[in-house]
Design a protein around this motif. Structure first.
Motif, PDB file in Angstrom:
ATOM      1  N   ALA A  21      25.611  -1.847  16.825  1.00 28.68           N
ATOM      2  CA  ALA A  21      24.256  -1.761  16.417  1.00 28.68           C
ATOM      3  C   ALA A  21      23.763  -0.259  16.747  1.00 28.68           C
ATOM      4  CB  ALA A  21      23.357  -2.770  16.879  1.00 28.68           C
ATOM      5  N   ALA A  22      24.038   0.146  17.885  1.00 29.23           N
ATOM      6  CA  ALA A  22      23.580   1.534  18.539  1.00 29.23           C
ATOM      7  C   ALA A  22      24.034   2.565  17.725  1.00 29.23           C
ATOM      8  CB  ALA A  22      23.904   1.579  19.977  1.00 29.23           C
ATOM      9  N   VAL A  23      25.333   2.605  17.411  1.00 28.18           N
ATOM     10  CA  VAL A  23      25.974   3.630  16.427  1.00 28.18           C
ATOM     11  C   VAL A  23      25.215   3.618  14.731  1.00 28.18           C
ATOM     12  CG1 VAL A  23      28.105   4.442  15.296  1.00 28.18           C
ATOM     13  CG2 VAL A  23      27.983   3.529  17.845  1.00 28.18           C
ATOM     14  N   ALA A  24      25.056   2.274  14.559  1.00 26.14           N
ATOM     15  CA  ALA A  24      24.399   2.113  13.172  1.00 26.14           C
ATOM     16  C   ALA A  24      22.968   2.641  12.986  1.00 26.14           C
ATOM     17  CB  ALA A  24      24.466   0.550  12.834  1.00 26.14           C
ATOM     18  N   VAL A  25      22.372   2.837  14.300  1.00 23.30           N
ATOM     19  CA  VAL A  25      20.885   3.147  14.269  1.00 23.30           C
ATOM     20  C   VAL A  25      21.070   4.568  14.627  1.00 23.30           C
ATOM     21  CG1 VAL A  25      19.549   0.985  14.503  1.00 23.30           C
ATOM     22  CG2 VAL A  25      20.238   2.401  16.435  1.00 23.30           C
ATOM     23  N   GLY A  26      22.109   5.249  14.769  1.00 20.49           N
ATOM     24  CA  GLY A  26      21.908   6.799  14.915  1.00 20.49           C
ATOM     25  C   GLY A  26      22.182   7.179  16.568  1.00 20.49           C
ATOM     26  N   ALA A  27      22.680   6.422  17.492  1.00 17.19           N
ATOM     27  CA  ALA A  27      22.940   6.805  18.593  1.00 17.19           C
ATOM     28  C   ALA A  27      23.838   7.890  18.575  1.00 17.19           C
ATOM     29  CB  ALA A  27      23.217   5.576  19.324  1.00 17.19           C
ATOM     30  N   ASP A  28      23.872   8.827  19.586  1.00 17.14           N
ATOM     31  CA  ASP A  28      24.952   9.896  19.778  1.00 17.14           C
ATOM     32  C   ASP A  28      25.943   9.377  20.784  1.00 17.14           C
ATOM     33  OD1 ASP A  28      23.688  12.172  18.292  1.00 17.14           O
ATOM     34  OD2 ASP A  28      22.008  11.839  19.663  1.00 17.14           O
ATOM     35  N   GLY A  29      25.713   8.256  21.256  1.00 12.97           N
ATOM     36  CA  GLY A  29      26.769   7.928  21.951  1.00 12.97           C
ATOM     37  C   GLY A  29      26.504   6.711  22.813  1.00 12.97           C
ATOM     38  N   LYS A  82      39.222  -1.351  24.402  1.00 13.45           N
ATOM     39  CA  LYS A  82      40.236  -0.595  23.549  1.00 13.45           C
ATOM     40  C   LYS A  82      39.732  -1.091  21.967  1.00 13.45           C
ATOM     41  CE  LYS A  82      45.161   0.230  22.928  1.00 13.45           C
ATOM     42  NZ  LYS A  82      45.453  -0.446  21.659  1.00 13.45           N
ATOM     43  N   SER A  83      39.920  -2.136  21.739  1.00 16.09           N
ATOM     44  CA  SER A  83      39.472  -2.927  20.456  1.00 16.09           C
ATOM     45  C   SER A  83      38.071  -2.165  20.052  1.00 16.09           C
ATOM     46  CB  SER A  83      39.623  -4.331  20.320  1.00 16.09           C
ATOM     47  OG  SER A  83      38.574  -4.917  20.670  1.00 16.09           O
ATOM     48  N   LEU A  84      37.193  -2.344  21.000  1.00 18.12           N
ATOM     49  CA  LEU A  84      35.829  -1.712  20.664  1.00 18.12           C
ATOM     50  C   LEU A  84      35.887  -0.289  19.905  1.00 18.12           C
ATOM     51  CD1 LEU A  84      32.632  -1.833  20.293  1.00 18.12           C
ATOM     52  CD2 LEU A  84      32.790  -1.214  23.087  1.00 18.12           C
ATOM     53  N   MET A  85      36.752   0.460  20.588  1.00 17.61           N
ATOM     54  CA  MET A  85      36.838   2.108  20.396  1.00 17.61           C
ATOM     55  C   MET A  85      37.410   2.156  18.870  1.00 17.61           C
ATOM     56  SD  MET A  85      35.555   4.002  22.616  1.00 17.61           S
ATOM     57  CE  MET A  85      36.357   5.626  22.681  1.00 17.61           C
ATOM     58  N   GLU A  86      38.134   1.050  18.585  1.00 17.35           N
ATOM     59  CA  GLU A  86      39.026   0.973  17.393  1.00 17.35           C
ATOM     60  C   GLU A  86      37.856   0.735  16.344  1.00 17.35           C
ATOM     61  OE1 GLU A  86      43.225  -0.133  19.137  1.00 17.35           O
ATOM     62  OE2 GLU A  86      42.099  -1.658  17.787  1.00 17.35           O
ATOM     63  N   ASP A  87      37.232  -0.052  16.463  1.00 18.84           N
ATOM     64  CA  ASP A  87      36.195  -0.455  15.514  1.00 18.84           C
ATOM     65  C   ASP A  87      35.046   0.681  15.316  1.00 18.84           C
ATOM     66  OD1 ASP A  87      37.435  -2.809  15.170  1.00 18.84           O
ATOM     67  OD2 ASP A  87      35.807  -4.045  16.253  1.00 18.84           O
ATOM     68  N   LEU A  88      34.675   1.444  16.616  1.00 24.55           N
ATOM     69  CA  LEU A  88      33.806   2.299  16.608  1.00 24.55           C
ATOM     70  C   LEU A  88      34.095   3.493  15.960  1.00 24.55           C
ATOM     71  CD1 LEU A  88      32.199   2.374  20.399  1.00 24.55           C
ATOM     72  CD2 LEU A  88      31.075   1.589  18.206  1.00 24.55           C
ATOM     73  N   ALA A  89      35.324   3.751  16.028  1.00 22.28           N
ATOM     74  CA  ALA A  89      36.001   4.950  15.122  1.00 22.28           C
ATOM     75  C   ALA A  89      35.623   4.879  13.680  1.00 22.28           C
ATOM     76  CB  ALA A  89      37.380   5.128  15.337  1.00 22.28           C
ATOM     77  N   VAL A  90      35.903   3.563  13.182  1.00 27.67           N
ATOM     78  CA  VAL A  90      35.432   3.464  11.635  1.00 27.67           C
ATOM     79  C   VAL A  90      34.067   3.404  11.442  1.00 27.67           C
ATOM     80  CG1 VAL A  90      35.601   1.590   9.957  1.00 27.67           C
ATOM     81  CG2 VAL A  90      37.374   1.488  11.518  1.00 27.67           C
ATOM     82  N   MET A  91      33.258   2.966  12.534  1.00 25.33           N
ATOM     83  CA  MET A  91      31.720   3.298  12.054  1.00 25.33           C
ATOM     84  C   MET A  91      31.210   4.892  12.370  1.00 25.33           C
ATOM     85  SD  MET A  91      29.778   0.000  13.937  1.00 25.33           S
ATOM     86  CE  MET A  91      28.414   0.434  13.247  1.00 25.33           C
ATOM     87  N   ALA A  92      31.667   5.383  13.095  1.00 28.39           N
ATOM     88  CA  ALA A  92      31.609   6.697  13.507  1.00 28.39           C
ATOM     89  C   ALA A  92      31.798   7.706  12.110  1.00 28.39           C
ATOM     90  CB  ALA A  92      32.487   7.487  14.516  1.00 28.39           C
ATOM     91  N   ASN A  93      32.727   6.992  11.429  1.00 34.01           N
ATOM     92  CA  ASN A  93      32.849   7.683  10.220  1.00 34.01           C
ATOM     93  C   ASN A  93      32.194   7.553   9.188  1.00 34.01           C
ATOM     94  OD1 ASN A  93      34.803   9.218   8.835  1.00 34.01           O
ATOM     95  ND2 ASN A  93      36.207   7.665   8.092  1.00 34.01           N
ATOM     96  N   ILE A  94      31.543   6.324   9.253  1.00 32.42           N
ATOM     97  CA  ILE A  94      30.432   6.142   8.124  1.00 32.42           C
ATOM     98  C   ILE A  94      29.260   6.813   8.563  1.00 32.42           C
ATOM     99  CG2 ILE A  94      28.834   4.110   7.342  1.00 32.42           C
ATOM    100  CD1 ILE A  94      31.167   2.088   8.347  1.00 32.42           C
ATOM    101  N   GLU A  95      28.901   6.989   9.754  1.00 33.70           N
ATOM    102  CA  GLU A  95      27.692   7.745  10.263  1.00 33.70           C
ATOM    103  C   GLU A  95      27.988   9.383  10.132  1.00 33.70           C
ATOM    104  OE1 GLU A  95      24.678   6.522  11.341  1.00 33.70           O
ATOM    105  OE2 GLU A  95      25.461   4.609  10.404  1.00 33.70           O
ATOM    106  N   LYS A  96      29.213   9.598   9.725  1.00 31.11           N
ATOM    107  CA  LYS A  96      29.622  11.046   9.427  1.00 31.11           C
ATOM    108  C   LYS A  96      29.546  11.866  10.946  1.00 31.11           C
ATOM    109  CE  LYS A  96      28.013  11.940   4.867  1.00 31.11           C
ATOM    110  NZ  LYS A  96      27.487  10.311   4.602  1.00 31.11           N
ATOM    111  N   LYS A  97      30.198  10.910  11.758  1.00 33.67           N
ATOM    112  CA  LYS A  97      30.463  11.449  13.268  1.00 33.67           C
ATOM    113  C   LYS A  97      31.694  11.201  13.636  1.00 33.67           C
ATOM    114  CE  LYS A  97      25.834  10.153  15.066  1.00 33.67           C
ATOM    115  NZ  LYS A  97      25.150  11.283  15.874  1.00 33.67           N
ATOM    116  N   VAL A  98      32.280  12.040  14.479  1.00 37.78           N
ATOM    117  CA  VAL A  98      33.613  11.881  15.052  1.00 37.78           C
ATOM    118  C   VAL A  98      33.502  11.323  16.615  1.00 37.78           C
ATOM    119  CG1 VAL A  98      34.853  13.629  13.632  1.00 37.78           C
ATOM    120  CG2 VAL A  98      33.610  14.425  15.854  1.00 37.78           C
ATOM    121  N   ILE A  99      34.558  10.563  16.906  1.00 41.42           N
ATOM    122  CA  ILE A  99      34.437   9.760  18.221  1.00 41.42           C
ATOM    123  C   ILE A  99      35.484  10.730  19.038  1.00 41.42           C
ATOM    124  CG2 ILE A  99      36.425   8.254  17.678  1.00 41.42           C
ATOM    125  CD1 ILE A  99      34.263   6.394  19.203  1.00 41.42           C
TER     126      ILE A  99
END
Ligand code: PEP
Ligand code: MN
Length: 337
Positions: A286-294, A320-337
């Motif tokens: 949720a934090a990543v979806a609302v624009g958190a920087d980390g 580890k599995s959270l980081m895998e999901d966050l990588a996908v989300m970061a991509n949607i938010e045009k961010k890199v992890i």
């Protein structure tokens, strides 16, 4: 107060105006854009009459800054602040992930966790050496020995270390040994500590106080910045509300709000917000979806036996599995992890 000069203002006109303002005991910070020059007036502007400045031919507009903070204000610094820590950055298009135990417990514990979170892609290692505990009878941290163990973990993994400072007398040790100095929720308004940290050159992770408003959090950042240190990362970690089911209430709306008001990076601590390990994953997303920087996440190799906050710590496999999901989300938010 912000003075926007006209495109055709000359260097001499700008310098003359700056000198005039400085005579009124105000500092002037000059931002030279591609076309326009903007002056930020810092300090007590009560003796300055904006209409007199606006009357000058070479001045486009004078804006009174409504908010009481200036250095942290996005109005005055439209670009996102990006903070460099070693080879890592926080802010901009980067999703920074800080992970590790609530507290450093032993050499093997911190090294094992550091290696695991690094393998999963964390950019920073967290771990409390000095712990602010509600009860004086609870584990207070390994203190200076904890700092030494963090340094060993950094040497082993290369991860920069993030740890909490509790009082101004620790500043020398922290300045020498720590990569990001954390100011905990309970110290967000320890103004003497903030001022002294402002005289260091270290990035500061400033957590929102238990009952602090967004403006109070940004004002605390302003305290640090007003002493010269502009490397501040703000952290939403949940606030006290009438709800008792969760440890705190994660104020997700604070993230877009702070990002609108300030140029400083904002990260989220889902662990202290929820107080329950099984909420860490959905709240991180949720934090990543609302624009958190980390994110700053508590990870423990043996949460059942953790000396502090085991109930809200996730195991390395889940991280580890959270980081895998966050990588996908970061991509949607045009961010890199
Ligand atoms: C922590 O990060 O270990 C901590 C004590 O957090 P907070 O200051 O947000 O309670
Ligand atoms: Mn904790």
């Amino acid at each position: 107060m912000i003075v926007i000069m006209r495109n055709d203002a000359t260097r001499e006109e700008i310098i003359k105006l700056i000198e005039k303002i400085e005579k009124e005991d105000c500092k002037v910070s000059v931002v030279q854009g591609e076309k326009q020059c903007v002056l930020g007036l810092i300090g007590d502007t009560t003796r300055i009459d904006p209409s007199k400045i606006e009357a000058k031919e070479f001045v486009e507009r004078v804006t009174k800054v409504q908010q009481p903070y200036k250095l942290a204000n996005r109005l005055f610094h439209p670009e996102d602040t990006v903070i460099k820590v070693g080879d890592e950055t926080i802010g901009g298009n980067k999703l920074a992930v800080i992970a590790g135990p609530c507290s450093v417990e032993s050499e093997s514990q911190i090294i094992e966790i550091a290696k695991k979170v690094k393998e999963s892609g964390a950019g920073f290692l967290r771990g409390g050496a000095f712990k602010p505990r509600t009860s004086p009878y609870s584990f207070q941290g390994l203190k200076k020995h904890g700092l030494e163990l963090l340094k060993i973990a950094r040497e082993e993994t290369g991860l920069p270390i993030v740890t909490e400072i509790m009082s101004p007398d620790m500043i020398d040790d922290f300045e020498r040994d720590v990569d990001i100095i954390q100011v905990g929720a309970r110290n967000m308004q320890n103004f003497e500590l903030l001022k002294q940290l402002g005289r260091t050159n270290k990035p500061i992770l400033l957590k929102r106080g238990l009952s602090a408003t967004i403006e109070e959090l940004i004002m605390s950042a302003e305290y640090i910045m007003s002493e010269g240190n502009e490397k501040i990362i703000l952290c939403e970690r949940g606030i006290r509300t009438f709800e008792t089911y969760t440890r705190n209430t994660l104020d997700l709306s604070a993230i877009p709000a702070i990002k609108r008001l300030s140029h400083l990076p904002v990260i989220v601590d889902p662990s202290h917000a929820a107080g329950m390990w099984w909420m860490v994953e959905p709240l991180s997303k949720a934090a990543v979806a609302v624009g958190a920087d980390g994110l700053i996440v508590e990870v423990h190799n043996d949460p059942e036996n953790a000396k502090c906050d085991g109930q809200q710590s996730i195991k390395p496999e889940r991280f580890k599995s959270l980081m895998e999901d966050l990588a996908v989300m970061a991509n949607i938010e045009k961010k890199v992890i």
